[in-house]
Design an enzyme around this catalytic site. Sequence first.
Site, PDB file in Angstrom:
ATOM      1  N   ASP A   1     -11.175   2.949   3.934  1.00 13.52           N
ATOM      2  CA  ASP A   1     -11.378   1.491   3.864  1.00 13.52           C
ATOM      3  C   ASP A   1     -12.876   1.160   3.778  1.00 13.52           C
ATOM      4  OD1 ASP A   1      -9.562  -0.499   3.598  1.00 13.52           O
ATOM      5  OD2 ASP A   1      -9.070  -0.675   5.728  1.00 13.52           O
TER       6      ASP A   1
ATOM      7  N   GLN B   1      -4.614  -1.446   9.719  1.00 13.07           N
ATOM      8  CA  GLN B   1      -4.481  -2.789   9.141  1.00 13.07           C
ATOM      9  C   GLN B   1      -5.017  -3.842  10.115  1.00 13.07           C
ATOM     10  OE1 GLN B   1      -3.267  -3.522   5.930  1.00 13.07           O
ATOM     11  NE2 GLN B   1      -4.052  -5.557   6.424  1.00 13.07           N
TER      12      GLN B   1
ATOM     13  N   LYS C   1       0.838  -1.200   0.000  1.00 10.94           N
ATOM     14  CA  LYS C   1       0.000   0.000   0.000  1.00 10.94           C
ATOM     15  C   LYS C   1       0.876   1.254   0.000  1.00 10.94           C
ATOM     16  CE  LYS C   1      -3.790  -2.450   2.198  1.00 10.94           C
ATOM     17  NZ  LYS C   1      -4.373  -2.913   3.458  1.00 10.94           N
TER      18      LYS C   1
END
Length: 296
Positions: A121, A98, A54
């Site tokens: 997200d 994460q 990422k």
Amino acid sequence: MPAELIDGKAIAATIRGEIRDAVAKRTASGLRPPGLAVILVGENPASQSYVRSKGKACREAGFHSVQIDRPATITEAELLALVDECNNDAAIDGILVQLPLPRHIDESRVIDRIDPRKDVDGFHPVSVGNLVLDKPGFISCTPKGIQELLVRSGVETKGKFAVIVGRSNIVGKPMAALLMRKGRGGDATVCVCHSATPDLAAVTRQADILIAAVGRAEVIDGSMLKPGAVVIDVGINRVEDPAAAKGYRIVGDVAFDSASAVASKITPVPGGVGPMTIAMLLQNTLESAVQHDTAE
Ligand code: NDP
């Protein structure tokens, strides 16, 4: 004739190029680059590898990219304070924590703490609510990427019977909401299967579009497909293989060879859905930066 490959890697590269151009235009006109903060707790190797990818993608797109590493011993209160810092940082448009987090931390409490205006997200309850209510908001990256893959590969979803195997909050449920939405990449008739579905194959055999998000290696094979179906394989499973260089192979939830003999189009694993997930993270962060420009 074997199925045509839906090349997620190539489609994602095109999208990342479009994003890079948009970022270059922004910065040339005096606007700041989009900023993404990725918070990584602990030393899970898979998470470390996802976070590295990422960060690399962000830098290549010209983003302001911040990786915040914390040990697995961090307390929930400390992590919440870190999220608050990112919420209040004007250079940050998107925050990604994460997952998974260590057991002593309540994941949903952490996700709920992210400012929904920075929830790139798409996991915050406000984002999920907006998706279901057809309101503007961030859409979770994997289902958004799958919809984009379908559209850019010329797969018509309108009026088609789409079967999703898996009902998780991050893939199955938002995927169902997206495909049943009105408009581009939507208007499908959607059916969601899960571990309590009694005769899975009887349902999957009806699918014009089959999306496998099961998390089990190669559980969907050609005998479970309707001839000509479009197959999207979300799964990432590690199977031991002494002959492979690393001692294992990565396979999807779909048995590729047998499925591609029956399907009309299919995504490979790797190189299908995975690259699209990262491309959509960049897209959501860019959209967030644009919204923050107008709000500033
Ligand atoms: P989850 O484990 O959260 O969900 C799996 C779903 O599959 C559950 O709904 C479960 O049912 C269902 N299921 C399990 N076994 C069966 C079965 N035998 N028959 C029918 N349904 C079954 O997984 P995720 O949604 O998070 O991820 C799915 C896969 O996608 C994983 O391999 C993951 O690694 C991958 N993934 C890939 C991404 C990418 O970018 N390519 C991103 C996110 C995930 P029940 O609810 O009843 O337990």
